[in-house]
Design a protein around this motif. Structure first.
Motif, short mmCIF file in Angstrom:
data_model
loop_
_atom_site.label_atom_id
_atom_site.label_comp_id
_atom_site.label_asym_id
_atom_site.label_seq_id
_atom_site.Cartn_x
_atom_site.Cartn_y
_atom_site.Cartn_z
N ILE A 70 0.82 -1.21 0.00
CA ILE A 70 0.00 0.00 0.00
C ILE A 70 0.86 1.27 0.00
N LEU A 71 2.02 1.23 0.62
CA LEU A 71 2.89 2.40 0.74
C LEU A 71 3.85 2.48 -0.44
N ARG A 72 3.98 3.68 -1.01
CA ARG A 72 4.96 3.88 -2.09
C ARG A 72 6.37 3.91 -1.52
N ASP A 73 7.33 3.55 -2.35
CA ASP A 73 8.73 3.56 -1.92
C ASP A 73 9.20 4.96 -1.54
N ASP A 74 8.60 6.00 -2.14
CA ASP A 74 9.02 7.38 -1.86
C ASP A 74 8.11 8.06 -0.83
N LEU A 75 7.49 7.27 0.05
CA LEU A 75 6.57 7.77 1.06
C LEU A 75 7.23 8.78 2.01
N THR A 76 6.48 9.84 2.32
CA THR A 76 6.81 10.75 3.41
C THR A 76 5.66 10.65 4.39
N TYR A 77 5.95 10.28 5.64
CA TYR A 77 4.92 10.02 6.65
C TYR A 77 5.22 10.87 7.88
N ILE A 78 4.41 11.89 8.10
CA ILE A 78 4.63 12.81 9.22
C ILE A 78 3.54 12.57 10.26
N HIS A 79 3.96 12.13 11.43
CA HIS A 79 3.05 11.83 12.53
C HIS A 79 2.66 13.13 13.24
N SER A 80 1.59 13.07 14.00
CA SER A 80 1.13 14.25 14.74
C SER A 80 2.14 14.67 15.81
N SER A 81 3.02 13.76 16.22
CA SER A 81 4.06 14.07 17.21
C SER A 81 5.21 14.87 16.59
N GLY A 82 5.24 14.94 15.26
CA GLY A 82 6.35 15.59 14.57
C GLY A 82 7.36 14.60 14.04
N ARG A 83 7.25 13.35 14.43
CA ARG A 83 8.13 12.30 13.92
C ARG A 83 7.92 12.16 12.42
N ILE A 84 9.01 12.00 11.69
CA ILE A 84 8.95 11.83 10.24
C ILE A 84 9.53 10.48 9.88
N ASP A 85 8.75 9.71 9.12
CA ASP A 85 9.21 8.40 8.65
C ASP A 85 9.18 8.34 7.14
N ASN A 86 9.97 7.43 6.61
CA ASN A 86 9.83 7.03 5.21
C ASN A 86 9.26 5.62 5.23
N LYS A 87 9.11 5.00 4.09
CA LYS A 87 8.51 3.67 4.06
C LYS A 87 9.30 2.67 4.91
N THR A 88 10.61 2.67 4.76
CA THR A 88 11.46 1.72 5.47
C THR A 88 11.36 1.90 6.98
N THR A 89 11.48 3.14 7.45
CA THR A 89 11.47 3.36 8.90
C THR A 89 10.08 3.13 9.50
N LEU A 90 9.04 3.44 8.77
CA LEU A 90 7.69 3.18 9.27
C LEU A 90 7.43 1.68 9.39
N LEU A 91 7.78 0.94 8.34
CA LEU A 91 7.59 -0.51 8.39
C LEU A 91 8.40 -1.15 9.52
N GLU A 92 9.60 -0.67 9.75
CA GLU A 92 10.42 -1.21 10.84
C GLU A 92 9.82 -0.88 12.20
N ALA A 93 9.27 0.31 12.36
CA ALA A 93 8.62 0.68 13.63
C ALA A 93 7.40 -0.19 13.90
N ILE A 94 6.67 -0.55 12.85
CA ILE A 94 5.51 -1.44 13.00
C ILE A 94 5.99 -2.86 13.28
N ARG A 95 6.96 -3.32 12.49
CA ARG A 95 7.49 -4.69 12.63
C ARG A 95 8.06 -4.93 14.04
N SER A 96 8.78 -3.95 14.57
CA SER A 96 9.43 -4.09 15.87
C SER A 96 8.48 -3.82 17.04
N ASP A 97 7.27 -3.40 16.74
CA ASP A 97 6.26 -3.05 17.74
C ASP A 97 6.60 -1.76 18.49
N GLU A 98 7.54 -0.98 17.95
CA GLU A 98 7.82 0.34 18.52
C GLU A 98 6.56 1.20 18.44
N LEU A 99 5.89 1.13 17.29
CA LEU A 99 4.57 1.76 17.12
C LEU A 99 3.55 0.64 17.07
#
Length: 157
Positions: A55-84
């Motif tokens: 669902i996520l494009r490789d060039d994703l920019t993901y800005i959370h309401s906390s100000g945290r900024i992720d790309n596809k790789t870092t967002l997927l890793e945060a989900i995979r590791s249960d950090e988020l």
């Protein structure tokens, strides 16, 4: 005069038919985009990184309401590791604007999430969002996401 009338009637019906076809395409695309967005939020809750990767494009920019900024790789890793750890996403409002192979969505979600880097407690936040989906390879993919928290004062009863 009669030929002019027939020509005008013909052009009008072609234009009306074209507008109806465009409306039908837009409605079909709108439904597909909403299905992609619903699949994305379900995948976040289910921690389904395989579905999210589609669902996520490789060039994703993901800005959370906390100000945290992720790309596809870092967002997927945060989900995979249960950090988020997303517990729920509840749509409160959703608007979709179609621009050819691009869709812009905005609205409001109630989100329950644990951000283990910030706190072990569940955050229950109301967010306003703006997101962009692009049709690529026959499917809709999220290219950008940005949220802000609802800071309006709670009315006193």
């Amino acid at each position: 005069m009669r030929r002019t009338f027939i020509l005008i009637a013909l052009v009008s019906s072609i234009t009306a038919g074209s507008a109806l076809a465009t409306d039908a395409r837009d409605e079909s695309a709108r439904a597909e985009v909403l299905a992609a967005e619903n699949a994305r939020t379900a995948a976040l809750v289910q921690q389904d990184v395989v579905a999210l990767a589609r669902i996520l494009r490789d060039d994703l920019t993901y800005i959370h309401s906390s100000g945290r900024i992720d790309n596809k790789t870092t967002l997927l890793e945060a989900i995979r590791s249960d950090e988020l750890h997303y517990i729920s996403w509840t749509s409160k409002a959703m608007h979709v604007r179609m621009l050819g192979d691009t869709a812009v969505l905005d609205g409001e979600y109630a989100v329950k999430v644990i951000n283990r880097n910030a706190s072990p407690k569940t955050l229950d936040v109301n967010v306003f969002f703006l997101t962009v989906y692009v049709q690529s390879g026959g499917r809709w993919q999220q290219m950008a996401w940005q949220t802000t928290t609802d800071i309006r004062p709670t009315p006193k009863l």
